[in-house]
Design a protein around this motif. Structure first.
Motif, short mmCIF file in Angstrom:
data_model
loop_
_atom_site.label_atom_id
_atom_site.label_comp_id
_atom_site.label_asym_id
_atom_site.label_seq_id
_atom_site.Cartn_x
_atom_site.Cartn_y
_atom_site.Cartn_z
N ARG A 170 0.33 65.87 -24.91
CA ARG A 170 0.51 66.91 -25.93
C ARG A 170 0.62 66.30 -27.32
NH1 ARG A 170 5.79 70.59 -25.40
NH2 ARG A 170 6.73 68.53 -25.74
N ALA A 171 1.32 65.18 -27.43
CA ALA A 171 1.50 64.54 -28.73
C ALA A 171 0.20 63.99 -29.30
CB ALA A 171 2.53 63.42 -28.61
N LEU A 172 -0.77 63.68 -28.44
CA LEU A 172 -2.06 63.19 -28.90
C LEU A 172 -2.87 64.28 -29.61
CD1 LEU A 172 -3.22 60.94 -25.91
CD2 LEU A 172 -2.69 60.18 -28.23
N GLU A 173 -2.49 65.55 -29.37
CA GLU A 173 -3.13 66.70 -30.02
C GLU A 173 -4.64 66.73 -29.81
OE1 GLU A 173 -1.77 66.48 -34.11
OE2 GLU A 173 0.00 67.67 -33.60
N LEU A 174 -5.06 66.44 -28.59
CA LEU A 174 -6.47 66.53 -28.24
C LEU A 174 -6.80 67.98 -27.86
CD1 LEU A 174 -6.64 63.36 -25.98
CD2 LEU A 174 -7.55 63.59 -28.29
N PRO A 175 -8.01 68.43 -28.14
CA PRO A 175 -8.36 69.81 -27.81
C PRO A 175 -8.43 70.04 -26.30
CG PRO A 175 -10.28 68.62 -28.63
CD PRO A 175 -9.10 67.72 -28.85
N ALA A 181 -5.55 56.56 -25.96
CA ALA A 181 -4.79 56.90 -24.77
C ALA A 181 -4.24 55.65 -24.09
CB ALA A 181 -5.66 57.69 -23.80
N GLN A 182 -5.02 54.60 -24.05
CA GLN A 182 -4.55 53.35 -23.43
C GLN A 182 -3.30 52.84 -24.12
OE1 GLN A 182 -8.10 50.94 -23.70
NE2 GLN A 182 -8.78 51.49 -21.64
N ASP A 183 -3.28 52.93 -25.44
CA ASP A 183 -2.08 52.50 -26.19
C ASP A 183 -0.91 53.45 -25.93
OD1 ASP A 183 -3.52 50.41 -27.28
OD2 ASP A 183 -4.01 51.47 -29.13
N THR A 184 -1.19 54.74 -25.89
CA THR A 184 -0.14 55.75 -25.72
C THR A 184 0.56 55.64 -24.37
OG1 THR A 184 -1.28 57.29 -27.20
CG2 THR A 184 0.32 58.24 -25.66
N VAL A 191 -3.54 55.77 -17.01
CA VAL A 191 -3.97 57.13 -17.32
C VAL A 191 -5.43 57.05 -17.75
CG1 VAL A 191 -3.64 59.15 -18.79
CG2 VAL A 191 -1.66 57.83 -17.99
N GLU A 192 -6.30 57.72 -16.98
CA GLU A 192 -7.74 57.72 -17.25
C GLU A 192 -8.10 58.96 -18.06
OE1 GLU A 192 -9.63 55.24 -16.38
OE2 GLU A 192 -8.20 54.16 -15.12
N MET A 193 -8.61 58.75 -19.26
CA MET A 193 -8.92 59.85 -20.17
C MET A 193 -10.43 60.06 -20.25
SD MET A 193 -7.67 62.10 -22.34
CE MET A 193 -6.03 61.49 -22.77
N ARG A 194 -10.89 61.34 -20.16
CA ARG A 194 -12.30 61.64 -20.26
C ARG A 194 -12.53 62.96 -20.99
NH1 ARG A 194 -12.26 57.14 -19.20
NH2 ARG A 194 -13.36 55.96 -17.57
N ASN A 195 -13.60 63.00 -21.76
CA ASN A 195 -14.02 64.21 -22.47
C ASN A 195 -14.92 65.03 -21.56
OD1 ASN A 195 -14.81 66.18 -24.27
ND2 ASN A 195 -15.95 64.81 -25.62
N GLN A 196 -14.46 66.20 -21.16
CA GLN A 196 -15.23 67.03 -20.24
C GLN A 196 -16.49 67.62 -20.86
OE1 GLN A 196 -14.39 67.30 -16.73
NE2 GLN A 196 -13.47 65.48 -17.66
N ALA A 197 -16.59 67.60 -22.16
CA ALA A 197 -17.79 68.10 -22.82
C ALA A 197 -18.98 67.16 -22.60
CB ALA A 197 -17.54 68.26 -24.32
N ARG A 198 -18.71 65.94 -22.14
CA ARG A 198 -19.77 64.94 -21.96
C ARG A 198 -20.18 64.73 -20.51
NH1 ARG A 198 -19.38 60.01 -22.52
NH2 ARG A 198 -21.51 59.70 -23.28
#
Length: 212
Positions: free
Chosen positions: A46-51, A102-105, A113-120
């Motif tokens: 939530r703090a990362l404020e990603l859409p 995200a890796q730093d956070t 924690v594996e982060m991915r953009n679902q738009a891609r």
């Protein structure tokens, strides 16, 4: 002496199976809120404020199975899948910037924690898996394409600290310890592989065969 606890575990792990959806959602939220690592992921996400950011899949349902069978926290949890949806820039470079943030956070957490953009996803999925993938319009839409309906669950901690749960197929498969196939895409191998692996950790599971 050991038979008693085993019998109790076998009886109690299904205590939310068949319950009404509201009861199951309340149980799931309670389990998530009681797990410090999941709450750390949700809070920092939530703090990362990603859409349209969500925590999804294994870290959630694996935690449910651990709690209901009395296993140690994070048993069988390899990582936490976090996603967001940003179609303003579909380049890998833009996604990589977020991945590095995200890796730093999340660097100090006991699981990656594996982060991915679902738009891609529709851009790289065919090359990686050899089959087409529909273009998504929001993060939660990904859930209807998962190989197993059981895995289709996600959560988000909202600004007011309420929790949103996304589960297009409901939660009964999770609470019934039932890995149910979702034949929307050609994901038979993924369903079977993940189901077999999960059963080695949680033998209470039933893996429903892929439809013929």
């Amino acid at each position: 002496m050991d038979a008693g606890p085993t019998i109790i575990r076998m009886i109690n792990h299904l205590r939310f199976a068949g319950a009404d959806p509201a009861t199951q959602r309340q149980a799931l939220e309670g389990i998530i809120r009681d797990e410090p690592v999941l709450m750390a992921v949700l809070t920092r996400l939530r703090a990362l404020e990603l859409p349209d950011a969500l925590l999804c899949s294994g870290a959630i349902y694996n935690t449910v199975w651990n709690v209901l069978t009395g296993r140690p926290a994070l048993t069988g949890v390899k990582d936490a899948d976090a996603v967001y949806f940003d179609d303003s820039d579909l380049s890998y470079e833009a996604e990589d910037v977020v991945i590095r943030r995200a890796q730093d956070t999340f660097a100090d957490l006991p699981i990656p924690v594996e982060m991915r953009n679902q738009a891609r996803v529709h851009l790289w999925f065919p090359q990686k898996f050899g089959s087409p993938y529909p273009q998504l319009h929001e993060s939660a839409e990904m859930l209807v394409n998962f190989a197993s309906r059981t895995h289709a669950v996600a959560a988000r901690l909202e600004a007011d600290d309420s929790m949103s749960i996304f589960s297009p197929f409901g939660l009964d498969d999770i609470f019934a310890f039932r890995v149910t196939p979702n034949p929307k895409l050609d994901n038979r191998k993924t369903h079977e592989t993940k189901g077999a692996r999960a059963k080695t950790v949680w033998p209470e599971l039933t893996v429903v065969p892929w439809p013929v």
